[in-house]
Design an enzyme around this catalytic site. Structure first.
Site, PDB file in Angstrom:
ATOM      1  N   LYS A 223       0.838  -1.205   0.000  1.00  7.28           N
ATOM      2  CA  LYS A 223       0.000   0.000   0.000  1.00  7.28           C
ATOM      3  C   LYS A 223       0.871   1.253   0.000  1.00  7.28           C
ATOM      4  CE  LYS A 223      -1.526   2.649   3.092  1.00  7.28           C
ATOM      5  NZ  LYS A 223      -2.023   3.242   4.328  1.00  7.28           N
TER       6      LYS A 223
ATOM      7  N   ASP B  38      -6.226   0.312   1.153  1.00  5.74           N
ATOM      8  CA  ASP B  38      -6.263   0.667   2.573  1.00  5.74           C
ATOM      9  C   ASP B  38      -7.566   0.145   3.185  1.00  5.74           C
ATOM     10  OD1 ASP B  38      -8.236   2.319   1.648  1.00  5.74           O
ATOM     11  OD2 ASP B  38      -7.405   4.156   2.488  1.00  5.74           O
TER      12      ASP B  38
END
Ligand code: SF4
Length: 214
Positions: free
Chosen positions: A123, A142
């Site tokens: 991420k 996320d």
């Protein structure tokens, strides 16, 4: 009903594009290393809080050498309110040292190199690549993306790596960077974890979870 195919995802993107307008990274930064720092700080911490922290942090630590040479206790004090501050401080300072040693002080542009830095998972690497370098290497997943991709039935997984793989198969590459932004803004404003507001959601005609009671 959303089907798991590119056409339906494109429809979701187009609806959100029209409804949400321009979207961009919510974290403030002016260099790739500042973005890397902000994303590491943002783990389990709201973007607004990170921006408050980095307002002072970026004034105190101006370049990557400042981070590499930082006194850990002083650095921790700057970032205390981000939570998990000891680990985050350690990872940021160690990353700065590694980037100086291995990459002449320049944040690497490649996913595999970013993943070697402490505290950096896909991420973080995707956010840095997408927003500091305009490179779409993957899709940043996320908590908002995990939750809403499941509500939209774009994946059946909870694991961010598996979700990213599912999304990369159906989201057109030119939207890989923006897709996360759209979903994050939707998650913050409308499709909130505890109280998704289906009634005002622009996706309520196509979202298979729109029937969930408010
Ligand atoms: S319709 Fe409801 S569940 Fe679906 S994305 Fe919108 S707010 Fe979330």
């Amino acid at each position: 009903m959303i089907k798991n195919n590119k056409q339906c995802v494109l429809k979701i993107i187009k609806v959100l594009e029209k409804d949400l307008g321009q979207v961009k990274c919510a974290l403030n930064f002016s260099t790739p290393f500042e973005l890397l720092t902000a994303v590491i700080l943002s783990a389990q911490c709201r973007d607004e809080r990170v921006n408050k922290i980095t307002e002072n942090l970026f004034k105190r630590y101006k370049n990557i050498s400042d981070y590499a040479n930082a006194d850990i206790s002083e650095f921790e004090n700057y970032i205390k309110s981000a939570g998990f501050f000891r680990n985050k401080a350690k990872n940021i300072i160690k990353s700065a040292k590694l980037i100086i040693d291995m990459h002449n002080g320049a944040v690497p542009h490649a996913m595999e190199e970013l993943l070697k830095l402490p505290g950096v998972a896909r991420k973080t690497a995707n956010v840095v690549l997408g927003n500091a370098f305009g490179k779409a290497a993957g899709i940043a997943v996320d908590t908002h993306v995990i939750r809403i991709a499941n509500l939209l039935k774009l994946t059946k997984y909870d694991d961010p790596v598996k979700i990213e793989k599912d999304l990369m198969k159906i989201v057109p590459k030119e939207y890989w960077i923006k897709f996360s932004f759209y979903i994050q803004v939707l998650g913050r404003r409308i499709c909130k974890a505890r109280n998704p507001n289906h009634e005002i959601c622009a996706l309520n005609k196509i979202c298979p979870s729109a029937h969930i009671a408010n």
